[in-house]
Design a protein around this motif. Structure first.
Motif, PDB file in Angstrom:
ATOM      1  N   ASN A  47      -0.516 -10.098  -3.501  1.00  0.00           N
ATOM      2  CA  ASN A  47      -0.166  -9.225  -4.713  1.00  0.00           C
ATOM      3  C   ASN A  47      -1.295  -8.844  -5.625  1.00  0.00           C
ATOM      4  OD1 ASN A  47       2.522  -9.597  -3.946  1.00  0.00           O
ATOM      5  ND2 ASN A  47       3.038 -11.473  -5.183  1.00  0.00           N
ATOM      6  N   SER A  48      -2.499  -9.495  -5.416  1.00  0.00           N
ATOM      7  CA  SER A  48      -3.588  -9.186  -6.357  1.00  0.00           C
ATOM      8  C   SER A  48      -4.184  -7.635  -5.875  1.00  0.00           C
ATOM      9  CB  SER A  48      -4.775 -10.085  -6.111  1.00  0.00           C
ATOM     10  OG  SER A  48      -5.384  -9.853  -4.834  1.00  0.00           O
ATOM     11  N   ILE A  49      -3.649  -7.043  -4.764  1.00  0.00           N
ATOM     12  CA  ILE A  49      -4.012  -5.866  -4.171  1.00  0.00           C
ATOM     13  C   ILE A  49      -3.608  -4.698  -5.178  1.00  0.00           C
ATOM     14  CG2 ILE A  49      -3.768  -4.349  -2.371  1.00  0.00           C
ATOM     15  CD1 ILE A  49      -3.524  -6.699  -0.493  1.00  0.00           C
ATOM     16  N   THR A  50      -2.491  -5.054  -5.917  1.00  0.00           N
ATOM     17  CA  THR A  50      -2.156  -3.820  -6.776  1.00  0.00           C
ATOM     18  C   THR A  50      -3.159  -3.994  -7.927  1.00  0.00           C
ATOM     19  OG1 THR A  50      -0.897  -5.411  -8.104  1.00  0.00           O
ATOM     20  CG2 THR A  50       0.249  -4.430  -6.328  1.00  0.00           C
ATOM     21  N   VAL A  63       0.850  -1.352   0.059  1.00  0.00           N
ATOM     22  CA  VAL A  63      -0.113   0.003  -0.075  1.00  0.00           C
ATOM     23  C   VAL A  63       0.854   1.408  -0.036  1.00  0.00           C
ATOM     24  CG1 VAL A  63      -1.606   1.193   1.464  1.00  0.00           C
ATOM     25  CG2 VAL A  63      -2.279  -1.148   1.129  1.00  0.00           C
ATOM     26  N   ASP A  64       1.792   1.484   0.706  1.00  0.00           N
ATOM     27  CA  ASP A  64       2.766   2.463   0.825  1.00  0.00           C
ATOM     28  C   ASP A  64       3.453   2.661  -0.478  1.00  0.00           C
ATOM     29  OD1 ASP A  64       1.903   2.968   3.579  1.00  0.00           O
ATOM     30  OD2 ASP A  64       3.933   2.131   4.557  1.00  0.00           O
ATOM     31  N   GLN A  76      -7.311   1.216  -4.616  1.00  0.00           N
ATOM     32  CA  GLN A  76      -7.221   2.567  -4.798  1.00  0.00           C
ATOM     33  C   GLN A  76      -7.120   3.432  -3.580  1.00  0.00           C
ATOM     34  OE1 GLN A  76     -10.418   3.284  -7.683  1.00  0.00           O
ATOM     35  NE2 GLN A  76      -9.714   2.234  -9.112  1.00  0.00           N
ATOM     36  N   PRO A  77      -6.155   3.942  -3.194  1.00  0.00           N
ATOM     37  CA  PRO A  77      -6.101   4.515  -1.671  1.00  0.00           C
ATOM     38  C   PRO A  77      -7.205   5.766  -1.551  1.00  0.00           C
ATOM     39  CG  PRO A  77      -3.855   4.499  -2.933  1.00  0.00           C
ATOM     40  CD  PRO A  77      -4.907   4.162  -3.868  1.00  0.00           C
ATOM     41  N   ALA A  78      -7.526   6.460  -2.559  1.00  0.00           N
ATOM     42  CA  ALA A  78      -8.541   7.506  -2.597  1.00  0.00           C
ATOM     43  C   ALA A  78     -10.016   6.898  -1.885  1.00  0.00           C
ATOM     44  CB  ALA A  78      -8.653   8.212  -3.725  1.00  0.00           C
ATOM     45  N   GLY A 102     -10.363   4.788   0.090  1.00  0.00           N
ATOM     46  CA  GLY A 102     -10.504   4.224   1.473  1.00  0.00           C
ATOM     47  C   GLY A 102      -9.919   2.764   1.711  1.00  0.00           C
ATOM     48  N   GLY A 103      -9.824   2.508   2.901  1.00  0.00           N
ATOM     49  CA  GLY A 103      -9.363   1.461   3.235  1.00  0.00           C
ATOM     50  C   GLY A 103      -8.007   1.330   3.411  1.00  0.00           C
ATOM     51  N   SER A 104      -7.436   1.560   4.676  1.00  0.00           N
ATOM     52  CA  SER A 104      -6.113   1.554   5.065  1.00  0.00           C
ATOM     53  C   SER A 104      -5.265   0.176   4.854  1.00  0.00           C
ATOM     54  CB  SER A 104      -5.885   1.912   6.502  1.00  0.00           C
ATOM     55  OG  SER A 104      -6.250   0.866   7.371  1.00  0.00           O
ATOM     56  N   ALA A 105      -3.882   0.284   5.175  1.00  0.00           N
ATOM     57  CA  ALA A 105      -3.327  -1.022   4.872  1.00  0.00           C
ATOM     58  C   ALA A 105      -3.676  -1.822   6.172  1.00  0.00           C
ATOM     59  CB  ALA A 105      -1.648  -0.547   5.014  1.00  0.00           C
ATOM     60  N   ASP A 106      -3.882  -1.405   7.375  1.00  0.00           N
ATOM     61  CA  ASP A 106      -4.132  -2.158   8.203  1.00  0.00           C
ATOM     62  C   ASP A 106      -5.560  -2.844   7.923  1.00  0.00           C
ATOM     63  OD1 ASP A 106      -1.782  -1.898   9.813  1.00  0.00           O
ATOM     64  OD2 ASP A 106      -2.745  -0.049  10.873  1.00  0.00           O
ATOM     65  N   ASP A 107      -6.413  -2.052   7.586  1.00  0.00           N
ATOM     66  CA  ASP A 107      -7.877  -2.616   7.307  1.00  0.00           C
ATOM     67  C   ASP A 107      -7.690  -3.752   6.285  1.00  0.00           C
ATOM     68  OD1 ASP A 107      -8.992  -0.784   8.886  1.00  0.00           O
ATOM     69  OD2 ASP A 107      -9.571   0.380   7.167  1.00  0.00           O
ATOM     70  N   LEU A 108      -6.944  -3.773   5.329  1.00  0.00           N
ATOM     71  CA  LEU A 108      -6.696  -4.612   4.203  1.00  0.00           C
ATOM     72  C   LEU A 108      -5.816  -5.832   4.701  1.00  0.00           C
ATOM     73  CD1 LEU A 108      -5.528  -2.524   1.168  1.00  0.00           C
ATOM     74  CD2 LEU A 108      -7.376  -3.808   1.349  1.00  0.00           C
ATOM     75  N   ALA A 109      -4.876  -5.774   5.510  1.00  0.00           N
ATOM     76  CA  ALA A 109      -4.112  -6.734   6.215  1.00  0.00           C
ATOM     77  C   ALA A 109      -5.085  -7.632   7.215  1.00  0.00           C
ATOM     78  CB  ALA A 109      -2.900  -6.322   6.932  1.00  0.00           C
ATOM     79  N   ASP A 110      -6.022  -7.053   8.005  1.00  0.00           N
ATOM     80  CA  ASP A 110      -6.785  -7.615   8.767  1.00  0.00           C
ATOM     81  C   ASP A 110      -7.938  -8.556   7.955  1.00  0.00           C
ATOM     82  OD1 ASP A 110      -5.722  -6.396  11.271  1.00  0.00           O
ATOM     83  OD2 ASP A 110      -7.299  -4.599  11.367  1.00  0.00           O
ATOM     84  N   ALA A 111      -8.368  -7.934   6.947  1.00  0.00           N
ATOM     85  CA  ALA A 111      -9.305  -8.785   6.283  1.00  0.00           C
ATOM     86  C   ALA A 111      -8.580  -9.849   5.461  1.00  0.00           C
ATOM     87  CB  ALA A 111     -10.026  -8.078   5.130  1.00  0.00           C
TER      88      ALA A 111
END
Length: 196
Positions: free
Chosen positions: A165-168, A101-102, A172-174, A176-185
């Motif tokens: 890797n499919s996250i790429t 994400v970063d 779309q950062p705009a 919403g959904g932080s890196a932590d939200d994605l990682a938790d899910a």
């Protein structure tokens, strides 16, 4: 200091040149991008781009290193090397999502290289080294009885990082959904299916 003032006059510093180049590489493909394309995106003449960089291969190397260096910071962290294997694996997956994400444009570019140049081949070799580290964590977790024995550790590794890797492709950062939200899910979805 002379270089810095000249860079300001031209409107670009090494970081902005790299960022714009990565955007063009991701849009057109590295092989499909010419120095003319990069110059146009930067708003400079083709000859002026060489003021900033010797060539596009060096830009590619810097971009790929940006993605890979983040992943190897994960590998070097003590949280990836000490403690129960399943916890180390979860931590490494979480950090990988954060790095993705970063450094989204850089990781996107990394995932698209195919080994068509020495720079791409070197990046793929480093990526395989990271993959081996993760595969080892999965095998350790399986040996510890923390992962279901009916699942092949090599397949688990591929599927787990295929998901990361499919996250790429869709993130779309705009939106919403932080890196932590994605990682938790991702961790809930995958690890709940993996644990014994």
């Amino acid at each position: 200091m002379a270089t810095t003032s000249r860079q300001r006059k031209r409107g670009h510093d090494p970081e902005s040149v790299l960022s714009i180049a990565v955007g063009v590489f991701n849009e057109r493909g590295y092989d499909g991008t010419s120095m003319e394309d990069l110059a146009r995106a930067l708003g400079v003449t083709k000859s002026a781009i060489y003021y900033h960089v010797p060539g596009k291969e060096q830009l590619l190397a810097r971009a790929l290193d940006r993605a890979l260096d983040g992943l190897f910071e994960v590998v070097a962290d003590p949280r990836a090397t000490t403690g129960p294997a399943i916890e180390r694996l979860a931590w490494a997956v979480r950090q990988s999502v954060r790095i993705l994400v970063d450094r989204l444009p850089y990781v996107t570019l990394l995932l698209r290289v195919r080994g068509n140049s020495p720079t791409e081949q070197q990046a793929l070799d480093r990526r395989r080294e990271f993959d081996r580290f993760i595969a080892h964590l999965v095998k350790e977790a399986a040996a510890d009885g923390e992962i279901r024995p009916d699942l092949d550790p090599a397949l688990v590794t591929r599927l787990l990082f295929g998901t990361v890797n499919s996250i790429t492709e869709w993130y779309q950062p705009a939106r919403g959904g932080s890196a932590d939200d994605l990682a938790d899910a991702l961790l809930r979805m995958t690890f709940d299916g993996l644990r014994v």
